[in-house]
Design a protein around this motif. Structure first.
Motif, PDB file in Angstrom:
ATOM      1  N   ALA A  82      61.470  10.381 -44.396  1.00 63.27           N
ATOM      2  CA  ALA A  82      61.743   8.982 -44.137  1.00 63.27           C
ATOM      3  C   ALA A  82      62.020   8.721 -42.823  1.00 63.27           C
ATOM      4  N   ASP A  83      62.492   9.457 -41.957  1.00 62.80           N
ATOM      5  CA  ASP A  83      62.584   9.134 -40.526  1.00 62.80           C
ATOM      6  C   ASP A  83      61.224   9.233 -39.863  1.00 62.80           C
ATOM      7  N   VAL A  84      60.281  10.089 -40.309  1.00 63.01           N
ATOM      8  CA  VAL A  84      58.979  10.009 -39.652  1.00 63.01           C
ATOM      9  C   VAL A  84      58.209   8.855 -40.121  1.00 63.01           C
ATOM     10  N   VAL A  85      58.197   8.437 -41.386  1.00 61.43           N
ATOM     11  CA  VAL A  85      57.688   7.110 -41.802  1.00 61.43           C
ATOM     12  C   VAL A  85      58.299   5.874 -41.077  1.00 61.43           C
ATOM     13  N   ARG A  86      59.529   5.850 -40.936  1.00 66.45           N
ATOM     14  CA  ARG A  86      60.354   4.723 -40.454  1.00 66.45           C
ATOM     15  C   ARG A  86      59.930   4.478 -38.865  1.00 66.45           C
ATOM     16  N   ALA A  87      59.713   5.797 -38.096  1.00 61.39           N
ATOM     17  CA  ALA A  87      59.365   5.415 -36.680  1.00 61.39           C
ATOM     18  C   ALA A  87      57.822   5.153 -36.878  1.00 61.39           C
ATOM     19  N   ASP A  88      57.137   5.639 -37.630  1.00 63.42           N
ATOM     20  CA  ASP A  88      55.706   5.392 -37.654  1.00 63.42           C
ATOM     21  C   ASP A  88      55.230   3.938 -37.848  1.00 63.42           C
ATOM     22  N   PHE A  89      55.940   3.547 -39.142  1.00 67.72           N
ATOM     23  CA  PHE A  89      55.615   2.219 -39.500  1.00 67.72           C
ATOM     24  C   PHE A  89      56.141   1.164 -38.507  1.00 67.72           C
ATOM     25  N   ILE A  90      57.181   1.327 -37.718  1.00 65.78           N
ATOM     26  CA  ILE A  90      57.495   0.486 -36.800  1.00 65.78           C
ATOM     27  C   ILE A  90      56.516   0.413 -35.374  1.00 65.78           C
ATOM     28  N   GLN A  91      56.094   1.610 -35.271  1.00 63.23           N
ATOM     29  CA  GLN A  91      55.000   1.943 -34.020  1.00 63.23           C
ATOM     30  C   GLN A  91      53.735   1.572 -34.397  1.00 63.23           C
ATOM     31  N   ASN A  92      53.209   1.849 -35.685  1.00 61.84           N
ATOM     32  CA  ASN A  92      52.039   1.625 -36.366  1.00 61.84           C
ATOM     33  C   ASN A  92      51.950   0.989 -37.242  1.00 61.84           C
ATOM     34  N   PRO A  93      51.513  -0.288 -37.626  1.00 61.80           N
ATOM     35  CA  PRO A  93      51.492  -1.031 -38.667  1.00 61.80           C
ATOM     36  C   PRO A  93      50.427  -0.642 -39.614  1.00 61.80           C
ATOM     37  N   GLY A  94      49.374   0.194 -38.755  1.00 57.04           N
ATOM     38  CA  GLY A  94      48.436   0.841 -39.847  1.00 57.04           C
ATOM     39  C   GLY A  94      47.427  -0.327 -40.304  1.00 57.04           C
ATOM     40  N   THR A  95      47.159  -0.385 -41.698  1.00 56.71           N
ATOM     41  CA  THR A  95      46.363  -1.139 -42.320  1.00 56.71           C
ATOM     42  C   THR A  95      46.852  -2.543 -42.391  1.00 56.71           C
ATOM     43  N   TYR A  96      48.103  -2.743 -42.291  1.00 60.19           N
ATOM     44  CA  TYR A  96      48.758  -4.029 -42.094  1.00 60.19           C
ATOM     45  C   TYR A  96      48.713  -4.627 -40.707  1.00 60.19           C
ATOM     46  N   GLU A  97      48.775  -5.906 -40.960  1.00 58.29           N
ATOM     47  CA  GLU A  97      49.125  -6.904 -39.768  1.00 58.29           C
ATOM     48  C   GLU A  97      50.885  -6.959 -39.688  1.00 58.29           C
ATOM     49  N   PRO A  98      51.285  -6.903 -38.605  1.00 59.87           N
ATOM     50  CA  PRO A  98      52.699  -6.969 -38.351  1.00 59.87           C
ATOM     51  C   PRO A  98      53.318  -8.267 -39.141  1.00 59.87           C
ATOM     52  N   SER A  99      52.564  -9.125 -39.100  1.00 57.42           N
ATOM     53  CA  SER A  99      53.088 -10.531 -39.792  1.00 57.42           C
ATOM     54  C   SER A  99      52.923 -10.551 -41.299  1.00 57.42           C
ATOM     55  N   ASP A 100      52.364  -9.495 -41.810  1.00 61.56           N
ATOM     56  CA  ASP A 100      52.124  -9.651 -43.365  1.00 61.56           C
ATOM     57  C   ASP A 100      53.405  -9.200 -43.886  1.00 61.56           C
ATOM     58  N   THR A 101      53.601 -10.011 -44.985  1.00 61.69           N
ATOM     59  CA  THR A 101      54.842 -10.099 -45.799  1.00 61.69           C
ATOM     60  C   THR A 101      55.261  -8.803 -46.369  1.00 61.69           C
ATOM     61  N   ALA A 102      54.124  -8.037 -47.059  1.00 60.01           N
ATOM     62  CA  ALA A 102      54.289  -6.696 -47.364  1.00 60.01           C
ATOM     63  C   ALA A 102      54.468  -5.586 -46.358  1.00 60.01           C
ATOM     64  N   TYR A 103      54.148  -5.643 -45.137  1.00 62.74           N
ATOM     65  CA  TYR A 103      54.593  -4.831 -44.051  1.00 62.74           C
ATOM     66  C   TYR A 103      56.044  -5.255 -43.785  1.00 62.74           C
ATOM     67  N   LYS A 104      56.467  -6.438 -43.591  1.00 60.59           N
ATOM     68  CA  LYS A 104      57.907  -6.771 -43.235  1.00 60.59           C
ATOM     69  C   LYS A 104      58.843  -6.297 -44.292  1.00 60.59           C
ATOM     70  N   LYS A 105      58.562  -6.433 -45.534  1.00 57.15           N
ATOM     71  CA  LYS A 105      59.251  -5.883 -46.697  1.00 57.15           C
ATOM     72  C   LYS A 105      59.350  -4.517 -46.848  1.00 57.15           C
ATOM     73  N   THR A 106      58.386  -3.702 -46.549  1.00 56.45           N
ATOM     74  CA  THR A 106      58.298  -2.152 -46.351  1.00 56.45           C
ATOM     75  C   THR A 106      59.078  -1.677 -45.326  1.00 56.45           C
ATOM     76  N   VAL A 107      59.264  -2.222 -44.077  1.00 57.78           N
ATOM     77  CA  VAL A 107      59.943  -1.679 -43.045  1.00 57.78           C
ATOM     78  C   VAL A 107      61.707  -2.126 -43.289  1.00 57.78           C
ATOM     79  N   ASP A 108      61.603  -3.301 -44.084  1.00 61.40           N
ATOM     80  CA  ASP A 108      62.909  -3.528 -44.523  1.00 61.40           C
ATOM     81  C   ASP A 108      63.438  -2.678 -45.286  1.00 61.40           C
ATOM     82  N   ARG A 109      62.828  -2.277 -46.333  1.00 59.68           N
ATOM     83  CA  ARG A 109      63.142  -1.186 -47.197  1.00 59.68           C
ATOM     84  C   ARG A 109      63.556   0.127 -46.682  1.00 59.68           C
ATOM     85  N   LEU A 110      62.765   0.409 -45.817  1.00 56.32           N
ATOM     86  CA  LEU A 110      62.693   1.932 -44.884  1.00 56.32           C
ATOM     87  C   LEU A 110      64.022   2.062 -44.550  1.00 56.32           C
ATOM     88  N   LYS A 111      64.845   0.842 -44.138  1.00 55.44           N
ATOM     89  CA  LYS A 111      66.202   1.086 -43.658  1.00 55.44           C
ATOM     90  C   LYS A 111      67.139   1.540 -44.860  1.00 55.44           C
TER      91      LYS A 111
END
Length: 249
Positions: A82-111
């Motif tokens: 979970a620590d790896v994914v949390r750091a990676d998602f914040i640094q690298n949105p990957g297939t998502y744009e940072p403005s995507d709702t799905a991306y924002k919700k995922t980052v929020d749930r990672l907390k």
């Protein structure tokens, strides 16, 4: 006629008698008929001009460093996925744009992943981690799946080198199943064609230093009556301007 020539003549006579006797044997060899003429490949439009730019790739084309996560002894088993994914998602949105709702919700749930480990809310989207040496360096790599609010599965693979964490694969798709076969990762995903599904094989590429989709095919689904959802629209992988494997074929 000497003895040796007499013996040879007798042997030839016996052989001829056997051949005559075997002419009516149904088990004898028979001709299979005319053999079709082999046809070589036919090159279509041989005068086509060379393309001015390469086609867009849907696979990640470079590894991505993930900072802020220590790897004790270079052993990824000792790192909290979970620590790896949390750091990676914040640094690298990957297939998502940072403005995507799905991306924002995922980052929020990672907390909430740390809270979940001690009986928290249950919102942590990180699935059970798996370990396998995919790069062939003798050390286990980390394979993580993240459930996203758009009903896709984001799959990321991490390798360790010199105590540093590197993301060597990232894709997101409407995944039906994931398998490990040797050092390959095989992903089954929903196709927009009813009754069919995509099978993509991801393999380590020593030149690119990343996992690449080395085989991609569409096959008849074992559960053809199951309703299919459309594949997600093309998206861009981290560290690249090309669409990821989650995009359309």
């Amino acid at each position: 006629m000497n003895r040796s020539r007499l013996a040879l003549a007798a042997a030839l006579t016996a052989a001829a008698a056997l051949l005559v006797a075997g002419c009516g044997d149904p088990g004898g060899l028979r001709g299979a008929g005319a053999t079709p003429t082999a046809e070589g490949p036919t090159h279509l439009w041989p005068d086509l001009p060379p393309p001015s730019a390469p086609a867009e790739d849907y696979g990640a084309i470079e590894a991505v460093k993930v900072t802020g996560v220590k790897v004790p002894g270079g052993d990824l088993h000792k790192v909290d996925p979970a620590d790896v994914v949390r750091a990676d998602f914040i640094q690298n949105p990957g297939t998502y744009e940072p403005s995507d709702t799905a991306y924002k919700k995922t980052v929020d749930r990672l907390k909430d992943c740390a809270a979940d480990n001690s009986g928290g809310t249950g919102r942590c989207p990180v699935l059970k981690a798996y370990y396998r040496d995919l790069t062939g360096d003798g050390k286990d790599d980390l394979i993580v799946g993240i459930s996203t609010p758009d009903d896709n599965l984001d799959i990321r693979v991490y390798a360790e080198e010199d105590r540093r964490l590197t993301q060597i694969m990232e894709m997101s798709d409407a995944v039906l199943g994931v398998e490990l076969a040797g050092r390959d990762l095989i992903i089954r995903a929903i196709s927009s064609l009813p009754g069919y599904e995509y099978h993509t094989v991801w393999s380590w590429d020593a030149h690119q230093k990343t996992m690449l989709p080395t085989s991609d095919e569409i096959v008849r689904s074992a559960n053809a009556s199951r309703p299919k959802s459309p594949r997600p629209s093309p998206a861009r992988p981290s560290g690249s301007a090309s669409p990821s494997a989650g995009g359309s074929r």
